[in-house]
Scaffold this active site. Structure first.
Site, mmCIF file in Angstrom:
data_model
loop_
_atom_site.group_PDB
_atom_site.id
_atom_site.type_symbol
_atom_site.label_atom_id
_atom_site.label_comp_id
_atom_site.label_asym_id
_atom_site.label_seq_id
_atom_site.Cartn_x
_atom_site.Cartn_y
_atom_site.Cartn_z
ATOM 1 N N TYR A 179 39.078 43.216 32.735
ATOM 2 C CA TYR A 179 40.361 42.686 33.450
ATOM 3 C C TYR A 179 41.077 41.493 32.247
ATOM 4 O O TYR A 179 41.119 40.741 33.378
ATOM 5 C CB TYR A 179 40.340 42.295 34.879
ATOM 6 C CG TYR A 179 39.607 44.147 35.356
ATOM 7 C CD1 TYR A 179 40.291 44.644 35.722
ATOM 8 C CD2 TYR A 179 38.109 44.330 35.972
ATOM 9 C CE1 TYR A 179 39.502 45.733 36.320
ATOM 10 C CE2 TYR A 179 37.928 45.565 36.237
ATOM 11 C CZ TYR A 179 38.875 46.736 36.482
ATOM 12 O OH TYR A 179 38.444 47.552 37.116
ATOM 13 N N CYS B 232 52.699 25.671 33.237
ATOM 14 C CA CYS B 232 53.308 24.404 34.567
ATOM 15 C C CYS B 232 52.681 24.534 35.261
ATOM 16 O O CYS B 232 54.072 25.170 36.392
ATOM 17 C CB CYS B 232 54.686 24.684 34.119
ATOM 18 S SG CYS B 232 55.392 23.947 32.611
ATOM 19 N N TYR C 55 41.159 35.157 41.250
ATOM 20 C CA TYR C 55 40.298 35.649 42.539
ATOM 21 C C TYR C 55 38.840 33.904 42.833
ATOM 22 O O TYR C 55 37.940 34.268 43.261
ATOM 23 C CB TYR C 55 38.730 36.291 41.796
ATOM 24 C CG TYR C 55 40.283 37.541 41.092
ATOM 25 C CD1 TYR C 55 40.869 38.400 42.336
ATOM 26 C CD2 TYR C 55 39.711 37.981 39.638
ATOM 27 C CE1 TYR C 55 41.804 39.477 42.324
ATOM 28 C CE2 TYR C 55 41.014 38.702 39.993
ATOM 29 C CZ TYR C 55 41.498 39.773 41.066
ATOM 30 O OH TYR C 55 42.416 41.290 40.668
ATOM 31 N N ARG D 66 34.596 47.591 34.772
ATOM 32 C CA ARG D 66 33.845 46.947 34.312
ATOM 33 C C ARG D 66 32.141 47.020 33.789
ATOM 34 O O ARG D 66 32.196 45.991 32.641
ATOM 35 C CB ARG D 66 33.513 46.043 35.378
ATOM 36 C CG ARG D 66 33.314 44.162 34.917
ATOM 37 C CD ARG D 66 33.104 43.477 36.919
ATOM 38 N NE ARG D 66 34.576 43.400 37.669
ATOM 39 C CZ ARG D 66 35.088 43.000 38.210
ATOM 40 N NH1 ARG D 66 35.096 41.868 37.729
ATOM 41 N NH2 ARG D 66 36.054 43.479 39.161
HETATM 42 N N1 LLP Z 1 37.950 53.889 40.173
HETATM 43 C C1 LLP Z 1 39.298 53.125 41.316
HETATM 44 C C2 LLP Z 1 39.900 53.503 41.936
HETATM 45 C C3 LLP Z 1 39.336 51.959 41.208
HETATM 46 O O1 LLP Z 1 40.549 51.211 41.900
HETATM 47 C C4 LLP Z 1 38.931 50.626 40.308
HETATM 48 C C5 LLP Z 1 38.886 49.824 40.073
HETATM 49 C C6 LLP Z 1 37.485 51.513 39.251
HETATM 50 C C7 LLP Z 1 37.104 52.987 39.364
HETATM 51 C C8 LLP Z 1 36.997 50.422 38.476
HETATM 52 O O2 LLP Z 1 36.265 49.375 39.133
HETATM 53 P P1 LLP Z 1 34.859 49.042 38.502
HETATM 54 O O3 LLP Z 1 34.030 49.702 37.678
HETATM 55 O O4 LLP Z 1 36.119 48.172 37.326
HETATM 56 O O5 LLP Z 1 34.909 47.749 39.030
HETATM 57 N N2 LLP Z 1 41.772 42.593 38.673
HETATM 58 C C9 LLP Z 1 39.887 42.747 39.387
HETATM 59 C C10 LLP Z 1 39.001 43.998 39.678
HETATM 60 C C11 LLP Z 1 39.710 45.412 39.810
HETATM 61 C C12 LLP Z 1 39.330 46.803 40.050
HETATM 62 C C13 LLP Z 1 40.460 47.712 40.329
HETATM 63 N N3 LLP Z 1 39.981 48.963 40.738
HETATM 64 C C14 LLP Z 1 38.698 41.948 38.593
HETATM 65 O O6 LLP Z 1 39.706 41.590 37.656
HETATM 66 O O7 LLP Z 1 38.514 41.812 39.104
#
Ligand code: LLP
Length: 418
Positions: free
Chosen positions: A371, A342, A316, A276
């Site tokens: 995401y 819908c 969320y 992110r």
């Molecule tokens: N490493 C692992 C092992 C992870 O499970 C994740 C994210 C990341 C790195 C990356 O995390 P970030 O830096 O992007 O926070 N769909 C959700 C977010 C799910 C994150 C899952 N794991 C949303 O839209 O907020």
């Protein structure tokens, strides 16, 4: 910081008008700024330059080939989570020695292809997975690098669905089990247990939970080293939060200033897995207003993007800023911004104050570079949107809009139904 700004009343992506890009490529449209993407990658790289980490972009945030390719050209590695992501990563030519693979449920065939391709690390989350991996590595006559994922039992402040480091979460192994596992690592002849991995959750805006988790990891590494176990790598995961609304997330350098002193206490190679932080604010979703519906108890702005394009608000309750692509001064209008699907859960924003836009006008849903597209679907048989990236003042189509033909291309009607 990002490169989506108004010049007079027009929203621009870098130096191009968003309205012109949308006119050429249609809506709904994911639009990315290459400059913003790289800027965020380099911010993190600079903040951590003292320890020269390997930064593996987390493909689950955005696995579009052009996005990942842009990052690997800057030196990034990739954090993968499935055979599909491995396939895409190899397809764009990333060095396999810059791939790390995390998932609680890697299947035998996924493991086999990652072992055959000599990836840098398997982030292993359970004993049965370790045994499976050792078996496959032995059969393929390979020696495989393993990081054990420590579950540090920390409750980070974020949405419950994306916390990953409490003892009740499915991820990683508790401190004691990790220690025991490392101490009996000779049992696994084809594995090098030389890494420790943590990832405590996502969209975490302050450094406290990271510091706590890293402190636990460092203490485990020290304890193990005293017992002769040589751990050479620490993967501190991803999880850095970004601005969607009123958050005040730590900057890359604030984050580094809190965690680097801990990391420097032990001589170790560092991996980061941000998704992110790098991609989130580098993309927007451009959508067109179809109708305004003014009901007695609520106003609705009905747009051509929906929950199938952007799941985060529905899943969320996530807040994404919504800006008019042409911002003229008009009366204020409070409405739900909704798609055509819908379900009442099909909203992109609720009770949002916007200017009174008209049918045919464009809106930009901000902060959707991570995401966003990766979580999109064909629900309600809606073709998935196109993606465009602005690179050096030119808009490049990086993913074609799906056609109705694509919706049926992998389906089969059995003969007996003909
Ligand atoms: N490493 C692992 C092992 C992870 O499970 C994740 C994210 C990341 C790195 C990356 O995390 P970030 O830096 O992007 O926070 N769909 C959700 C977010 C799910 C994150 C899952 N794991 C949303 O839209 O907020």
């Amino acid at each position: 910081m990002h490169e989506f700004k108004y010049i007079k009343n027009d929203l621009y992506c870098e130096d191009l008008r968003v309205s012109e890009i949308a006119a050429s490529f249609g809506t709904p449209l994911y639009l990315y700024s290459h400059k913003t993407l790289l800027d965020h990658f380099h911010k993190l790289e600079n903040a951590f330059r003292d320890v020269k980490p390997l930064i593996c972009f987390s493909m689950k945030a955005n696995s579009s080939l052009a996005v990942c390719k842009a990052l690997i050209k800057e030196g990034a590695g990739l954090d993968i989570v499935s055979g599909g992501e491995l396939y895409k990563a190899l397809h764009i030519g990333v060095d396999p020695r810059k791939i790390v693979y995390a998932s609680v449920g890697k299947t035998a065939s996924e493991i086999e292809s990652a072992v055959s391709n000599d990836i840098l690390f398997f982030n292993v989350e359970s004993m049965p997975e370790l045994e499976m991996l050792n078996g496959i590595a032995t059969r393929l006559n390979k020696k495989v690098n393993v990081s054990i994922r420590l579950n540090p039992d920390i409750k980070a402040k974020t949405h419950a669905y994306i916390r990953t480091a409490r003892s009740v979460d499915k991820f990683g192994l508790d401190y004691r089990s990790c220690r025991e596992l490392f101490l009996c690592s000779d049992k696994f002849a084809n594995l090098n247990l030389v890494g420790l991995h943590i990832h405590i959750g996502s969209q975490i805006v302050d450094s406290g939970p990271f510091v706590k988790a890293i402190t636990r990891a460092v203490s485990l590494i020290r304890e193990l080293r005293k017992k002769g176990v040589v751990i050479q790598w620490l993967n501190i995961g991803g999880g850095l939060g970004i601005v969607y609304h009123q958050e005040r997330p730590q900057s890359a350098s604030e984050f580094a200033s809190k965690v680097l002193p801990l990391l420097k206490k032990i001589d170790i190679k560092i991996i980061l897995e941000p998704g992110r932080f790098i991609a989130g604010n580098s993309g927007i979703l451009v959508t067109k207003v179809i109708y305004l519906k003014e009901a007695p108890s609520k106003n609705f702005i009905i747009v051509d993007a929906a929950m199938n394009d952007l799941m985060r608000p529905m899943l969320y309750g996530a807040y994404h800023e919504i800006l008019p692509v042409y911002d003229s001064s008009r009366e204020e209008f409070t409405a739900d911004v909704v798609g055509p699907i819908c379900e009442s859960g099909d909203f992109l924003a609720r009770d949002r104050k916007l200017s009174r836009v008209q049918p045919g006008e464009l809106l930009a849903i901000m902060g959707t570079g991570a995401y966003g597209f990766t979580m999109s679907s064909n629900y309600n048989s809606r073709p998935r949107s196109a993606e465009v990236m602005v690179i050096n003042s030119r808009p490049y189509l990086i993913r074609k809009r799906e056609r109705y033909e694509d919706l049926i291309s992998s389906e089969v009607i059995p003969d007996c139904l003909q």
